[in-house]
Design an enzyme around this catalytic site. Sequence first.
Site, PDB file in Angstrom:
ATOM      1  N   HIS A  33      -1.658  13.037  -4.456  1.00 21.02           N
ATOM      2  CA  HIS A  33      -1.176  12.458  -5.716  1.00 21.02           C
ATOM      3  C   HIS A  33       0.106  13.159  -6.168  1.00 21.02           C
ATOM      4  O   HIS A  33       1.048  12.514  -6.623  1.00 21.02           O
ATOM      5  CB  HIS A  33      -2.222  12.643  -6.836  1.00 21.02           C
ATOM      6  CG  HIS A  33      -3.461  11.831  -6.666  1.00 21.02           C
ATOM      7  ND1 HIS A  33      -4.690  12.384  -6.423  1.00 21.02           N
ATOM      8  CD2 HIS A  33      -3.674  10.495  -6.743  1.00 21.02           C
ATOM      9  CE1 HIS A  33      -5.607  11.439  -6.357  1.00 21.02           C
ATOM     10  NE2 HIS A  33      -5.012  10.276  -6.543  1.00 21.02           N
ATOM     11  N   LYS A 145      -0.048   4.722   1.029  1.00 15.98           N
ATOM     12  CA  LYS A 145      -0.410   3.881   2.182  1.00 15.98           C
ATOM     13  C   LYS A 145      -1.802   4.202   2.704  1.00 15.98           C
ATOM     14  O   LYS A 145      -2.296   3.514   3.579  1.00 15.98           O
ATOM     15  CB  LYS A 145       0.592   4.115   3.309  1.00 15.98           C
ATOM     16  CG  LYS A 145       1.883   3.368   3.162  1.00 15.98           C
ATOM     17  CD  LYS A 145       2.625   3.424   4.486  1.00 15.98           C
ATOM     18  CE  LYS A 145       4.094   3.174   4.281  1.00 15.98           C
ATOM     19  NZ  LYS A 145       4.853   3.394   5.520  1.00 15.98           N
ATOM     20  N   LYS A 146      -2.402   5.278   2.210  1.00 15.71           N
ATOM     21  CA  LYS A 146      -3.768   5.568   2.664  1.00 15.71           C
ATOM     22  C   LYS A 146      -4.682   4.386   2.338  1.00 15.71           C
ATOM     23  O   LYS A 146      -5.549   4.020   3.106  1.00 15.71           O
ATOM     24  CB  LYS A 146      -4.288   6.834   1.987  1.00 15.71           C
ATOM     25  CG  LYS A 146      -5.765   6.951   2.102  1.00 15.71           C
ATOM     26  CD  LYS A 146      -6.247   8.344   2.094  1.00 15.71           C
ATOM     27  CE  LYS A 146      -7.730   8.333   2.321  1.00 15.71           C
ATOM     28  NZ  LYS A 146      -8.442   7.605   1.265  1.00 15.71           N
ATOM     29  N   SER A 182      -8.000  12.888  -0.055  1.00 13.40           N
ATOM     30  CA  SER A 182      -8.704  11.887  -0.855  1.00 13.40           C
ATOM     31  C   SER A 182      -9.617  12.608  -1.835  1.00 13.40           C
ATOM     32  O   SER A 182     -10.176  13.673  -1.505  1.00 13.40           O
ATOM     33  CB  SER A 182      -9.558  11.010   0.078  1.00 13.40           C
ATOM     34  OG  SER A 182     -10.551  10.336  -0.666  1.00 13.40           O
TER      35      SER A 182
END
Length: 275
Positions: A33, A145-146, A182
């Site tokens: 992030h 894009k994950k 994540s």
Amino acid sequence: MHIHHTIAALRDGLAGARRIVLVPTMGNLHDGHIALMKQAREHGDTVVVTIFVNRLQFRPGEDFENYPRTLAADCERLAAARVDHLFAPDETEMYPAPQQYYVDPPTDLIGILEGEFRPGHFRGVATVVLKLFNIVLPQVALFGKKDYQQMLVLSNMVRDLAFPVEIVAADTVRAADGLALSSRNGYLTPGERAEAPRLHEALSRIVAAIRAGDSDFGALEQAAVAELRDHGWAPNYLSVRRKTDLQLPSAGEADLVVLAAALLGRTRLIDNLEV
Ligand code: PAF
């Protein structure tokens, strides 16, 4: 950094702001992030981050209730990343009455891959993102894009609805061992965390094979799924797709992406690699 909890306060705070760049998140911020925040600065003058865990995109039985909510720590990271405004509404601010109007993305795109395993998910994502766009009125918005399918759903949404925002797709940020960052990595036990990079390794092997000329995608996918199963994973899908619409590629197509989702213990991890 200015922190706003209501739409009215945010709008006041943004009055007169020049070129607004929006980074929507659900919080529990990690280095991926923060990389987005830094990239955001290159696309405009005023960086706005939103933190909202959006009930509409979770199905019953998913992790909505347990999704990590870490606002105080997130605020510190955002301030250090020199974000200008944080919008962190509560549920009654975003959904004062049960939401009755939704964005309905096309089934071709949302009935496959993530959408097959999380029906309704992209409808919830598209609806909240359009609502955030209407609240913030950004000129630019960044998405990682994950969540490749999400990024396509949202790019197509702004194109089809002529929303005047430029979507920027940011590269996935990975740990040193390849695991895509994540918020859900926090659910992994130490043993699972050690195993988790195998998903990226499996995708990397497929990409390398395709680049070396192997076009038997079915065999490559099956070998990767078998390897994951042998190591205790429960794959949902692992598939070579056309980048532009995520449909199965025709022979000879070169613009490809390999996408996967798999459960490791109770944690569902997703990842993808462009060829
Ligand atoms: O990717 C996410 O974190 C969420 O799906 C988003 C885009 C913030 C919408 O809730």
